[in-house]
Design an enzyme around this catalytic site. Structure first.
Site, PDB file in Angstrom:
ATOM      1  CG  ASP A   1      -9.371 -10.586   7.731  1.00 60.31           C
ATOM      2  OD1 ASP A   1      -9.320 -11.131   8.727  1.00 60.31           O
ATOM      3  OD2 ASP A   1      -8.451 -10.258   6.860  1.00 60.31           O
TER       4      ASP A   1
ATOM      5  CE  LYS B   1      -5.381  -4.513  -0.438  1.00 57.97           C
ATOM      6  NZ  LYS B   1      -6.839  -4.854   0.327  1.00 57.97           N
TER       7      LYS B   1
ATOM      8  CB  VAL C   1      -0.765   0.022   1.380  1.00 55.88           C
ATOM      9  CG1 VAL C   1      -2.148   1.441   1.143  1.00 55.88           C
ATOM     10  CG2 VAL C   1      -1.932  -1.153   1.073  1.00 55.88           C
TER      11      VAL C   1
END
Length: 389
Positions: A210, A112, A95
């Site tokens: 996540d 990213k 990133v």
């Protein structure tokens, strides 16, 4: 003389008849005409019903993300300069802090970059899934927004996202080189994350997959945004039905739903479990996954803390970096919400809407206080630590 008198009488009768006829015509006309209201506000409800409906104000539509050529991605990252790297994505991609604004005069962005080599179809699939979901989810104040993307290069792709200068929640909770978040800021951050998950679950039927402190980014004012949809999946979910479409998420160590790990069944309640661990993490200041033992195993935060919370409450468990500056009642309430979120069976866990409402109620004092005490101080202090390091 008699003839004149008769004529005069007939004239009077004719005049009276004509007058009577005219009077009747006037009365009939008055009855047909609507009577004006003596005061304009006598019947405001009737007036409102008679008025045309107001034209609803259209919310300004967020601009569509730009599609970039790969050479533009190279320009944003300074030729993929390692000095511009500010983090690593969950799929291993770097990133970068953009060297130039994506929009002229706009704020800096985070780029990213995904590389297919070494990960093949898995990394390509994660990139495509995240790009597709970000474009369809659209803008939400508690989700990191997609500004631009590049998806036509044979070796990789890029997502250009809002840059969050406050770093990750994991940094602010666990790294000694950064100033810790205050109790009030932690409660505001937790509510922000709960709001983001509620939106994903209820508005677009997406499971994040996540939930972790590393995937919570902070802006300059201490507010939080959830990021990284690379593990997300979508479909019609329940606590006992596998997803209709999308890859089942595994989750980060310490946050992953044990029910999913046993069965392979993912649901919205998998995110609820991860959020419950996040509550315990913010409460204790301890990472979700502790240091590995000599045998390679690792005791997770939930397994270590829950027995103590159930038996003795939060006494001795609250993050020592707070120096005792926290609301004890709120701490106990947050711990009880966490216990419900990490229940062994998904059906026993609350929904994210219920969790968000519970956090808003139980931590109302702290959340309200963050709207009046500013937030730039934390960021300025964090910048001083970065410059010193």
């Amino acid at each position: 003389m008699a003839l004149a008198t008769v004529f005069f009488c007939l004239l009077l009768l004719a005049s009276a008849a004509i007058s009577l006829l005219l009077l009747r015509l006037c009365l009939a006309a008055l009855r047909r005409a609507p009577a004006p209201a003596p005061y304009a506000a006598v019947d405001s409800e009737a007036a409102a019903r008679a008025a045309p409906p107001p034209v609803p104000q259209q919310e300004p539509k967020a601009p569509e993300p730009r599609r970039l050529a790969w050479r533009e991605v190279e320009a944003l990252t300074g030729g993929f300069d390692e000095a511009a790297v500010v983090g690593r994505g969950g799929s291993g991609g770097a990133v970068y802090l953009s060297r130039i604004p994506v929009v002229t005069g706009g704020p800096p962005a985070a780029v990213k970059v995904h590389r297919w080599c070494g990960g093949g179809e898995r990394r390509l699939g994660a990139f495509r899934r995240e790009l597709d979901l970000l474009r369809r989810v659209g803008r939400h104040p508690r989700l990191v927004a997609l500004l631009a993307y590049s998806d036509d290069h044979e070796e990789g792709g890029a997502l250009v996202l809002e840059y969050m200068p406050g770093g990750t929640l994991a940094d602010r909770l666990h790294h000694a080189a950064t100033p810790p978040l205050t109790w009030r800021r932690r409660m505001r951050v937790l509510h922000d994350v709960a709001a983001a998950l509620e939106h994903l679950h209820d508005a677009v039927s997406v499971v994040h997959g996540d939930v972790s402190a590393s995937n919570v980014l902070l802006d300059g004012g201490g507010r939080a945004r959830l990021c990284d949809l690379g593990s997300a999946c979508e479909g019609t979910f329940s606590a006992a039905v596998a997803p209709a479409r999308g890859a089942a998420a595994v989750g980060s160590p310490g946050y992953a739903d044990p029910f999913f790990l046993r069965t392979g069944i993912v649901s919205k309640k998998s995110d609820v479990y991860g959020f419950g661990v996040l509550l315990l993490e913010a409460l204790t200041g301890s990472p979700a996954a502790g240091a590995p033992r000599p045998d390679g195993s690792c005791q997770y935060l939930a397994a270590r803390v829950l027995p103590r919370v159930r038996s003795a409450g939060v006494a001795g468990l609250v993050d020592g970096r707070l120096g005792g500056e926290y609301d004890a009642v709120e701490a106990g309430d947050v711990a009880r919400i966490a216990v419900e979120c990490v229940a062994p069976q998904p059906g026993l866990r609350p929904t994210m809407a219920q969790v968000r409402a519970a956090v808003a109620e139980k931590a109302a004092r702290s959340i309200a206080a963050t709207t009046t005490d500013g937030g730039d101080g934390d960021l300025k202090l964090l910048d001083l630590f970065r410059m010193a390091s």
